[in-house]
Scaffold this active site. Structure first.
Site, short mmCIF file in Angstrom:
data_model
loop_
_atom_site.label_atom_id
_atom_site.label_comp_id
_atom_site.label_asym_id
_atom_site.label_seq_id
_atom_site.Cartn_x
_atom_site.Cartn_y
_atom_site.Cartn_z
N ARG A 205 0.92 -1.13 -0.21
CA ARG A 205 -0.17 0.03 0.01
C ARG A 205 0.71 1.46 0.23
O ARG A 205 0.52 2.16 -0.87
CB ARG A 205 -0.86 -0.26 1.31
CG ARG A 205 -2.35 -1.05 0.95
CD ARG A 205 -2.96 -0.85 2.24
NE ARG A 205 -4.53 -1.20 1.79
CZ ARG A 205 -5.45 -1.94 2.45
NH1 ARG A 205 -5.43 -0.94 3.68
NH2 ARG A 205 -6.10 -2.26 2.58
N LYS A 367 -16.92 -17.76 2.45
CA LYS A 367 -18.46 -17.32 2.09
C LYS A 367 -19.05 -17.14 1.60
O LYS A 367 -19.29 -15.88 0.41
CB LYS A 367 -18.95 -16.91 3.84
CG LYS A 367 -18.71 -17.22 4.87
CD LYS A 367 -19.59 -16.31 5.80
CE LYS A 367 -19.06 -16.95 7.49
NZ LYS A 367 -18.79 -16.08 8.33
N GLY A 524 -6.64 -8.38 -0.42
CA GLY A 524 -6.89 -9.41 1.15
C GLY A 524 -6.04 -10.49 1.24
O GLY A 524 -5.33 -10.35 0.82
N GLY A 547 -11.64 -4.71 1.55
CA GLY A 547 -13.69 -4.65 1.61
C GLY A 547 -13.43 -4.11 0.80
O GLY A 547 -14.94 -3.94 -0.23
C1 3PG Z 1 -8.18 -2.24 4.93
O1 3PG Z 1 -7.43 -2.84 4.71
O2 3PG Z 1 -9.72 -3.21 4.58
C2 3PG Z 1 -8.83 -0.55 5.07
O3 3PG Z 1 -7.70 -0.04 5.94
C3 3PG Z 1 -9.43 -0.12 5.93
O4 3PG Z 1 -9.57 -1.02 6.60
P1 3PG Z 1 -10.70 -0.76 8.53
O5 3PG Z 1 -11.15 -1.94 7.90
O6 3PG Z 1 -10.54 -1.02 9.59
O7 3PG Z 1 -12.14 0.24 8.09
#
Ligand code: 3PG
Ligand code: MG
Length: 567
Positions: A205, A367, A524, A547
């Site tokens: 990032r 899921k 992720g 997310g």
């Molecule tokens: C993440 O890593 O998903 C983003 O930086 C958002 O962070 P958060 O899920 O703690 O809001």
């Protein structure tokens, strides 16, 4: 055939096919020190994102252009004109047609490299609105000459208004459209990076923010940078300090990055006011104040005042309606998106809208419930869909097979069936695993579970737990992927955190790495798998959002984008 002749008549531009490979290779040999072979032309012309066109005069090729159309961008490689046909507007004609085509097919940007001394070419590109974006020192091996990188947007409106995935106009400004020289920029990045004992274990990032950071500094702006890190619940917590991220950024950009003790307050204001062009200040974690998550207007106003311009480049946080996402752009003097936000939008949005086909989606993860929106949205776009991970168990069980003690969502059997029915309607082929790696160590922590063998989907033992796809499935999935020209991969194929059950996920990473295709990887867990496989460099694009990329792929409008459009 070409239509040409006297003035006023326009040359017909021919678009070449694999059958033209021999004449193109012959043409290249005349012009370039390292010409492409006939085979290279044949293969490239057979692919979806290579483009080669030309103009004939007297039955021979007089001029030609090669380019790629990948992930929203047109990259022009070469334009060459036979000496006797120079200064007759052939290059202009080819360039005009290709830029038109790029616009029609939804490309957002066009770029190329040109020798810094090639004045006629520079003049031609300037006529078409190309602007210098950077310089590559000693780029050409023959004479060590510099290359200029030129770029322009493809849309009629200079890129300010573009169609986004839902068909609404983008209406967002980007950093390269703003005058930033000598300005102070408040830059929101997502430096929510994984830390172990104060050490950053993955700096993707931070590196992903560098194009924006470097561009701003090169243009003589100063930067006040802010981010959140971890789940700091509205109060200071030293384990969530951004100091390690500031140190890493400083290493990467080769300049000092000062660290502020907080993100608001008189001391911070003083540090902000003292910044000179080219200097960087990192503010402390935004989530040390609850105003961030609550989107408190006073908090947002105070921070928005730090900059002449607010730039949001925090794609990973774009799905959160927090102050730095929606409040800062509202109260800032001016606001726009940085280059990472733009790139994510192009790859996860544009590339999915106008994919080179076949377009295959690989979906995994635990899921079905968390992926329903993504699956449904993607079914409208893809040619094939591969489903793995624990999520596949629900699909297998919904068809009446036993999945033993595996993770499964019985309340989603009907949804799973309706997704398969929808796929049939849309003529999308869905591929489910045909065999699984199973463990009998149910109840133990994942790290202690051992594989008990590979079982076909119709034969899962009642005491067994599915933890990965099996080897036959891995081969099947690789075959399904082989013809793909665009792939979107979201979610691992199994419980890869335990090396005994990582092979299925790693096999997908390898299959993608071998493709000649645009490969887009969701952030992720999927990003972690690709790094474990050591194949991150072989992917076209890895999203920095977990997310955020999921919600974007569901077709939702993310709060950060909405706010930038409305400001
Ligand atoms: C993440 O890593 O998903 C983003 O930086 C958002 O962070 P958060 O899920 O703690 O809001
Ligand atoms: Mg998160």
């Amino acid at each position: 055939m070409s239509v040409h002749g006297g003035r006023g008549e326009r040359d017909a531009v021919l678009f070449f096919k694999p059958g033209d490979a021999a004449r193109l290779a012959a043409f290249e040999r005349q012009f370039f020190p390292q010409p492409w072979t006939e085979d290279q032309f044949r293969t490239s012309l057979g692919g979806r994102h290579f483009l080669c066109c030309g103009i004939e005069r007297n039955g021979r090729l007089a001029a030609y252009l090669t380019a790629t159309l990948v992930a929203g961008e047109l990259e022009i490689f070469n334009i060459a004109v036979q000496p006797e046909y120079r200064r007759q507007g052939l290059a202009r004609c080819l360039l005009g047609d290709v830029l038109h085509l790029a616009r029609e097919t939804g490309m957002t940007d066009a770029f190329l490299e040109v020798r810094a001394s090639n004045v006629p070419a520079l003049a031609l590109y300037a006529c078409f609105g190309f602007k210098p974006q950077g310089r590559r020192r000693a780029y050409y091996p023959d004479n060590q000459e510099d290359a200029l990188v030129l770029r322009r947007t493809c849309g009629d409106t200079g890129g300010i208004e573009r169609k986004n995935r839902q068909g609404a106009t983008m209406g967002m400004k980007f950093l390269d459209q703003m005058d930033i020289s000598g300005k102070r920029i408040l830059l929101r990045v997502d430096y929510n990076v994984p830390l172990e004992g104060g050490r950053i274990t993955d700096d993707l990032r931070i590196r992903a923010s560098l194009p924006t950071v470097r561009y701003a500094l090169d243009k003589g702006a100063s930067l006040v940078m802010c981010s959140h890190l971890g789940k700091a619940k509205g109060k200071p917590d030293p384990k969530y300090s951004l100091a390690p991220a500031a140190a890493r950024l400083s290493e990467l950009i080769g300049r000092p990055v000062a660290m502020a003790p907080d993100c608001i307050g008189p001391e911070v204001e003083k540090m902000v006011a003292a910044l000179k062009p080219g200097e960087v200040l990192m503010l402390e974690n935004l989530r040390f104040h609850d105003g961030e998550e609550k989107n408190d207007p006073e908090f947002a106003k105070a921070m928005a005042a730090y900059g002449d311009l607010f730039v949001n480049d925090a794609f990973g946080t774009a799905h959160r309606p927090h102050a730095s996402m929606v409040g800062f752009p509202k109260y800032a003097k001016a606001a726009c998106a940085g280059f990472l936000l733009k790139k994510e939008w192009e790859y996860l949005g544009q590339a999915m809208e106008k994919p080179a086909r076949p377009f295959v989606a690989v979906s995994g993860g635990a899921k079905v419930s968390s992926k329903l929106g993504v699956l449904k949205n993607l079914l409208a776009k893809v040619d094939r869909m591969v489903i793995g991970g624990a999520m596949a168990n629900t699909f297998v069980a919904a068809q009446g097979f036993q999945v033993g003690a595996s993770l499964v969502e019985p309340d989603l059997y009907e949804e799973a069936k309706s997704i398969l029915a929808l796929a049939r309607d849309r003529k999308v082929s869905v591929y489910l695993p045909v065999d699984f790696a199973v463990s009998m160590d149910v109840g133990k922590p994942l790290g202690e579970m051992k594989p008990a063998g590979v079982f076909p989907y119709q034969d899962i033992p009642a005491e067994g737990m599915i933890l990965d796809i099996g080897p036959t499935t891995a081969r099947l999935f690789a075959q399904v992927l082989a013809p793909a020209k665009t792939v979107l991969w979201n979610g691992p194929m199994g419980a890869f955190e335990n090396p005994d059950f990582a092979e299925g996920s790693l096999s997908i990473a390898r299959a993608l790495a071998d493709l000649d295709a645009v490969t887009v990887v969701g952030g992720g867990d999927t990003d972690v798998v690709v790094h474990k496989a050591g194949l991150a460099d072989r992917m076209t694009f890895i999203s920095t959002g977990g997310g955020a990329s999921m919600e974007f792929l569901e077709g939702k409008e993310l709060p950060a984008f909405k706010a930038l459009k409305e400001c």
